[in-house]
Design a protein around this motif. Structure first.
Motif, PDB file in Angstrom:
ATOM      1  N   VAL A   1       0.824  -1.204   0.000  1.00  0.00           N
ATOM      2  CA  VAL A   1       0.000   0.000   0.000  1.00  0.00           C
ATOM      3  C   VAL A   1       0.862   1.259   0.000  1.00  0.00           C
ATOM      4  CG1 VAL A   1      -1.645   1.324   1.366  1.00  0.00           C
ATOM      5  CG2 VAL A   1      -2.003  -1.118   1.027  1.00  0.00           C
ATOM      6  N   ILE A   2       1.905   1.289   0.821  1.00  0.00           N
ATOM      7  CA  ILE A   2       2.764   2.478   0.867  1.00  0.00           C
ATOM      8  C   ILE A   2       3.495   2.658  -0.462  1.00  0.00           C
ATOM      9  CG2 ILE A   2       4.841   3.430   1.939  1.00  0.00           C
ATOM     10  CD1 ILE A   2       3.871   2.347   4.573  1.00  0.00           C
ATOM     11  N   TRP A   3       3.952   1.559  -1.051  1.00  0.00           N
ATOM     12  CA  TRP A   3       4.623   1.656  -2.357  1.00  0.00           C
ATOM     13  C   TRP A   3       3.682   2.218  -3.408  1.00  0.00           C
ATOM     14  CZ3 TRP A   3       3.664  -1.869  -6.637  1.00  0.00           C
ATOM     15  CH2 TRP A   3       4.485  -1.642  -7.739  1.00  0.00           C
ATOM     16  N   LEU A   4       2.444   1.763  -3.414  1.00  0.00           N
ATOM     17  CA  LEU A   4       1.485   2.252  -4.397  1.00  0.00           C
ATOM     18  C   LEU A   4       1.104   3.709  -4.150  1.00  0.00           C
ATOM     19  CD1 LEU A   4      -1.062  -0.681  -4.931  1.00  0.00           C
ATOM     20  CD2 LEU A   4       0.426   0.341  -6.660  1.00  0.00           C
ATOM     21  N   LEU A   5       0.719   4.026  -2.922  1.00  0.00           N
ATOM     22  CA  LEU A   5       0.126   5.335  -2.649  1.00  0.00           C
ATOM     23  C   LEU A   5       1.164   6.443  -2.547  1.00  0.00           C
ATOM     24  CD1 LEU A   5      -2.691   4.330  -0.145  1.00  0.00           C
ATOM     25  CD2 LEU A   5      -2.672   4.301  -2.642  1.00  0.00           C
ATOM     26  N   LEU A   6       2.207   6.212  -1.786  1.00  0.00           N
ATOM     27  CA  LEU A   6       3.215   7.265  -1.628  1.00  0.00           C
ATOM     28  C   LEU A   6       4.205   7.278  -2.784  1.00  0.00           C
ATOM     29  CD1 LEU A   6       3.928   7.163   2.206  1.00  0.00           C
ATOM     30  CD2 LEU A   6       2.227   8.476   0.935  1.00  0.00           C
ATOM     31  N   GLY A   7       4.378   6.134  -3.443  1.00  0.00           N
ATOM     32  CA  GLY A   7       5.285   6.089  -4.579  1.00  0.00           C
ATOM     33  C   GLY A   7       4.644   6.567  -5.870  1.00  0.00           C
ATOM     34  N   TRP A   8       3.377   6.179  -6.088  1.00  0.00           N
ATOM     35  CA  TRP A   8       2.689   6.505  -7.336  1.00  0.00           C
ATOM     36  C   TRP A   8       1.684   7.640  -7.194  1.00  0.00           C
ATOM     37  CZ3 TRP A   8       1.451   1.761 -10.878  1.00  0.00           C
ATOM     38  CH2 TRP A   8       2.605   0.977 -11.010  1.00  0.00           C
ATOM     39  N   GLY A   9       1.342   7.999  -5.975  1.00  0.00           N
ATOM     40  CA  GLY A   9       0.408   9.100  -5.780  1.00  0.00           C
ATOM     41  C   GLY A   9      -0.999   8.778  -6.261  1.00  0.00           C
ATOM     42  N   THR A  10      -1.585   9.698  -7.017  1.00  0.00           N
ATOM     43  CA  THR A  10      -2.957   9.532  -7.502  1.00  0.00           C
ATOM     44  C   THR A  10      -3.121   8.254  -8.315  1.00  0.00           C
ATOM     45  OG1 THR A  10      -3.302  11.924  -7.547  1.00  0.00           O
ATOM     46  CG2 THR A  10      -4.759  10.588  -8.918  1.00  0.00           C
ATOM     47  N   ALA A  11      -2.162   7.970  -9.174  1.00  0.00           N
ATOM     48  CA  ALA A  11      -2.235   6.746  -9.975  1.00  0.00           C
ATOM     49  C   ALA A  11      -2.242   5.507  -9.090  1.00  0.00           C
ATOM     50  CB  ALA A  11      -1.069   6.694 -10.958  1.00  0.00           C
ATOM     51  N   GLY A  12      -1.505   5.564  -7.980  1.00  0.00           N
ATOM     52  CA  GLY A  12      -1.465   4.432  -7.067  1.00  0.00           C
ATOM     53  C   GLY A  12      -2.822   4.146  -6.450  1.00  0.00           C
ATOM     54  N   TRP A  13      -3.560   5.206  -6.083  1.00  0.00           N
ATOM     55  CA  TRP A  13      -4.914   5.018  -5.560  1.00  0.00           C
ATOM     56  C   TRP A  13      -5.796   4.317  -6.592  1.00  0.00           C
ATOM     57  CZ3 TRP A  13      -6.516   5.032  -0.832  1.00  0.00           C
ATOM     58  CH2 TRP A  13      -5.951   5.871   0.126  1.00  0.00           C
ATOM     59  N   LEU A  14      -5.696   4.738  -7.838  1.00  0.00           N
ATOM     60  CA  LEU A  14      -6.530   4.141  -8.886  1.00  0.00           C
ATOM     61  C   LEU A  14      -6.144   2.690  -9.139  1.00  0.00           C
ATOM     62  CD1 LEU A  14      -6.706   7.148 -11.382  1.00  0.00           C
ATOM     63  CD2 LEU A  14      -8.369   6.472  -9.642  1.00  0.00           C
ATOM     64  N   VAL A  15      -4.838   2.380  -9.107  1.00  0.00           N
ATOM     65  CA  VAL A  15      -4.398   0.991  -9.282  1.00  0.00           C
ATOM     66  C   VAL A  15      -4.931   0.129  -8.148  1.00  0.00           C
ATOM     67  CG1 VAL A  15      -2.388  -0.530  -9.266  1.00  0.00           C
ATOM     68  CG2 VAL A  15      -2.353   1.552 -10.636  1.00  0.00           C
ATOM     69  N   LEU A  16      -4.847   0.631  -6.915  1.00  0.00           N
ATOM     70  CA  LEU A  16      -5.351  -0.117  -5.769  1.00  0.00           C
ATOM     71  C   LEU A  16      -6.856  -0.359  -5.887  1.00  0.00           C
ATOM     72  CD1 LEU A  16      -4.801  -1.357  -2.963  1.00  0.00           C
ATOM     73  CD2 LEU A  16      -5.263   0.908  -1.977  1.00  0.00           C
ATOM     74  N   GLY A  17      -7.598   0.662  -6.289  1.00  0.00           N
ATOM     75  CA  GLY A  17      -9.042   0.515  -6.440  1.00  0.00           C
ATOM     76  C   GLY A  17      -9.417  -0.488  -7.512  1.00  0.00           C
ATOM     77  N   VAL A  18      -8.734  -0.423  -8.655  1.00  0.00           N
ATOM     78  CA  VAL A  18      -9.012  -1.373  -9.741  1.00  0.00           C
ATOM     79  C   VAL A  18      -8.656  -2.792  -9.304  1.00  0.00           C
ATOM     80  CG1 VAL A  18      -8.306  -2.087 -12.051  1.00  0.00           C
ATOM     81  CG2 VAL A  18      -8.781   0.331 -11.580  1.00  0.00           C
ATOM     82  N   LEU A  19      -7.530  -2.951  -8.600  1.00  0.00           N
ATOM     83  CA  LEU A  19      -7.116  -4.270  -8.118  1.00  0.00           C
ATOM     84  C   LEU A  19      -8.191  -4.885  -7.225  1.00  0.00           C
ATOM     85  CD1 LEU A  19      -4.894  -6.445  -7.790  1.00  0.00           C
ATOM     86  CD2 LEU A  19      -4.020  -5.106  -5.851  1.00  0.00           C
ATOM     87  N   MET A  20      -8.748  -4.087  -6.329  1.00  0.00           N
ATOM     88  CA  MET A  20      -9.774  -4.603  -5.420  1.00  0.00           C
ATOM     89  C   MET A  20     -11.078  -4.904  -6.156  1.00  0.00           C
ATOM     90  SD  MET A  20      -9.260  -2.608  -1.833  1.00  0.00           S
ATOM     91  CE  MET A  20      -7.769  -2.854  -0.864  1.00  0.00           C
ATOM     92  N   ALA A  21     -11.439  -4.067  -7.111  1.00  0.00           N
ATOM     93  CA  ALA A  21     -12.658  -4.323  -7.875  1.00  0.00           C
ATOM     94  C   ALA A  21     -12.534  -5.605  -8.686  1.00  0.00           C
ATOM     95  CB  ALA A  21     -12.952  -3.135  -8.793  1.00  0.00           C
ATOM     96  N   VAL A  22     -11.376  -5.826  -9.295  1.00  0.00           N
ATOM     97  CA  VAL A  22     -11.159  -7.044 -10.076  1.00  0.00           C
ATOM     98  C   VAL A  22     -11.201  -8.269  -9.167  1.00  0.00           C
ATOM     99  CG1 VAL A  22      -9.456  -8.316 -11.437  1.00  0.00           C
ATOM    100  CG2 VAL A  22      -9.884  -5.903 -11.922  1.00  0.00           C
ATOM    101  N   ALA A  23     -10.548  -8.177  -7.994  1.00  0.00           N
ATOM    102  CA  ALA A  23     -10.567  -9.306  -7.056  1.00  0.00           C
ATOM    103  C   ALA A  23     -11.979  -9.606  -6.588  1.00  0.00           C
ATOM    104  CB  ALA A  23      -9.659  -9.003  -5.859  1.00  0.00           C
ATOM    105  N   ALA A  24     -12.765  -8.564  -6.333  1.00  0.00           N
ATOM    106  CA  ALA A  24     -14.142  -8.764  -5.868  1.00  0.00           C
ATOM    107  C   ALA A  24     -14.991  -9.444  -6.937  1.00  0.00           C
ATOM    108  CB  ALA A  24     -14.755  -7.418  -5.480  1.00  0.00           C
ATOM    109  N   TYR A  25     -14.836  -9.038  -8.171  1.00  0.00           N
ATOM    110  CA  TYR A  25     -15.623  -9.657  -9.250  1.00  0.00           C
ATOM    111  C   TYR A  25     -15.143 -11.079  -9.533  1.00  0.00           C
ATOM    112  CZ  TYR A  25     -18.943  -6.183 -10.764  1.00  0.00           C
ATOM    113  OH  TYR A  25     -20.036  -5.360 -10.815  1.00  0.00           O
ATOM    114  N   ALA A  26     -13.854 -11.339  -9.358  1.00  0.00           N
ATOM    115  CA  ALA A  26     -13.330 -12.684  -9.599  1.00  0.00           C
ATOM    116  C   ALA A  26     -13.842 -13.689  -8.580  1.00  0.00           C
ATOM    117  CB  ALA A  26     -11.804 -12.661  -9.584  1.00  0.00           C
ATOM    118  N   MET A  27     -14.268 -13.226  -7.410  1.00  0.00           N
ATOM    119  CA  MET A  27     -14.744 -14.151  -6.384  1.00  0.00           C
ATOM    120  C   MET A  27     -16.029 -14.853  -6.814  1.00  0.00           C
ATOM    121  SD  MET A  27     -13.835 -12.362  -2.724  1.00  0.00           S
ATOM    122  CE  MET A  27     -13.962 -13.869  -1.750  1.00  0.00           C
ATOM    123  N   GLY A  28     -16.799 -14.239  -7.720  1.00  0.00           N
ATOM    124  CA  GLY A  28     -18.038 -14.858  -8.174  1.00  0.00           C
ATOM    125  C   GLY A  28     -17.825 -16.181  -8.885  1.00  0.00           C
ATOM    126  N   PRO A  29     -17.085 -16.200 -10.004  1.00  0.00           N
ATOM    127  CA  PRO A  29     -16.864 -17.477 -10.692  1.00  0.00           C
ATOM    128  C   PRO A  29     -16.081 -18.480  -9.859  1.00  0.00           C
ATOM    129  CG  PRO A  29     -15.582 -15.703 -11.710  1.00  0.00           C
ATOM    130  CD  PRO A  29     -16.550 -15.065 -10.779  1.00  0.00           C
TER     131      PRO A  29
END
Length: 410
Positions: free
Chosen positions: A360-388
């Motif tokens: 989380v620190i590498w993403l957010l403090l290293g990448w800034g705004t882009a890091g937040w978006l990467v983290l959000g997309v990662l969680m959304a993809v993981a959440a949708y993958a739990m269905g199948p």
């Protein structure tokens, strides 16, 4: 389930969460200022300890299946109390690592054994709702413990820090006594498993859909370091908001979960509704990350308003993900190996707490705004993958693995 076991489960949860709250607030200063360990060594020791904890959850959960979850839970609660008391004797790094490993192992095993105990006491249709009540109790206990720890911090003496550890150990003793008063649950796995003629294999490690489900849940649990670590650093380094806002967001989260987790869990009644609410949580978490990203470089009041909005979305996603994952974890586990399976699923917490801060620190403090978006997309993809993955796990279950109703020894 009768009212009495539910009450004792809640009281046991309250007792150990008060102890945990005091430990979380004061342990770092105790280890550095009283035990005189270097901060870097404390961090390394705790990382090693929770790494051990993540490895022993499954074997200790398997022990609960073989020997009975109530007795195993009581022994592990006593083990946790003993490890905490042993911290009072720590004076060097080797002793600290050994004691921390015992503490982490007992905590991880206790979580798995208590889940198996709950499964043995509670009919399948009531488990998620009870877990929601226990989660609310946990948050309330953490708040009380944090307040007691804060009082010790305000005193700031070695005696005050030692008193907190004594209180923490006593809390787990009380937890053990309360668990002992619950009805005993019949062991679900034959005692000769792992001996001559028995099945030595750990089934959950060969159940690929369930193992993948646990991995995806660990990704969703990357939210755990946000409030305690990432947001305080983000607020002070990337926004103009006051540093005390981090404490306010933590209080907001705790109060919301305490008051609303039970209501959120009412929407979960089976596998289908669990999958839907987990998917929804992924989208809400993506929205939360996007809102947090907007706070970069903003002035104090605007940044604070944005952070509060993001925190509201984050706690909604947290409550949804928790409710859905509880249902999936129980419904997709074989009734005779509940402790073993819960041990693996619960490993996501230790993995998230061990590796999560670095990611989380590498993403957010290293990448800034882009890091937040990467983290959000990662969680959304993981959440949708739990269905199948959940559907595949459900299709692999045999009638003999269906969730059974509780079988009490007395």
């Amino acid at each position: 389930m009768t009212h009495r076991p539910a009450r004792h489960l809640a009281l046991a949860q309250l007792a150990n969460s008060v102890g945990d709250g005091t430990y979380y607030v004061t342990s770092a200063l105790y280890f550095t200022q009283v035990a005189h360990l270097a901060p870097a060594r404390v961090g390394l020791g705790l990382t090693l300890a929770w790494g051990v904890g993540s490895l022993v959850g499954v074997p200790l959960g398997r022990l609960a299946d073989r020997r009975g979850p109530r007795g195993t839970s009581v022994l592990l609660a006593l083990g946790t109390a003993s490890a905490i008391a042993s911290f009072l004797l720590v004076r060097d790094f080797a002793a600290f690592v050994l004691t921390a490993c015992l503490y982490a192992a007992a905590q991880s095993g206790l979580a798995a054994a208590r889940q198996a105990l709950l499964a043995g006491l509670v009919p399948a249709g009531e488990r998620t709702r009870l877990l929601a009540r226990l989660q609310s109790t946990l948050n309330g206990g953490l708040a009380v413990g944090a307040a007691l720890g804060g009082a010790a911090l305000s005193v700031g003496t070695a005696s005050a820090y030692r008193a907190v550890l004594v209180l923490d150990a006593l809390c787990f003793l009380v937890c053990a006594l309360l668990l002992l008063r619950l009805p005993a649950v019949r062991a679900t796995m034959p005692a000769d498993i792992g001996t001559t003629g028995g099945d030595r294999r750990i089934a959950v490690l060969r159940d690929r859909p369930y193992a993948l489900l646990a991995l995806l849940n660990a990704v969703l649990l990357l939210r755990l370091p946000l409030l305690s670590l990432a947001l305080p650093l983000w607020i002070t380094e990337r926004t103009g908001a006051p540093a005390w806002l981090a404490s306010g967001l933590f209080v907001l989260n705790t109060l919301a979960v305490t008051m609303l987790q039970v209501r959120t869990a009412r929407a979960v009644t089976g596998l289908g509704s669990a999958v839907r609410i987990v998917r929804r949580s992924g989208l809400v978490m993506l929205a939360s990350c996007a809102v947090f990203a907007l706070s970069a470089g903003r002035s104090a009041w605007l940044a604070a308003a944005i952070m509060v909005a993001g925190a509201v979305l984050q706690v909604v996603a947290e409550m949804q993900q928790s409710a859905g994952s509880w249902q999936l974890a129980f419904d997709l586990a074989p009734a005779d190996r509940m402790g073993e399976y819960q041990g693996l699923f619960g490993t996501g917490v230790t993995v998230a707490r061990t590796a999560g801060p670095l990611v989380v620190i590498w993403l957010l403090l290293g990448w800034g705004t882009a890091g937040w978006l990467v983290l959000g997309v990662l969680m959304a993809v993981a959440a949708y993958a739990m269905g199948p993955v959940a559907r595949r796990a459900a299709h692999r279950r045999t009638p003999q693995q269906a969730v059974a109703e509780p079988v009490l020894v007395r």
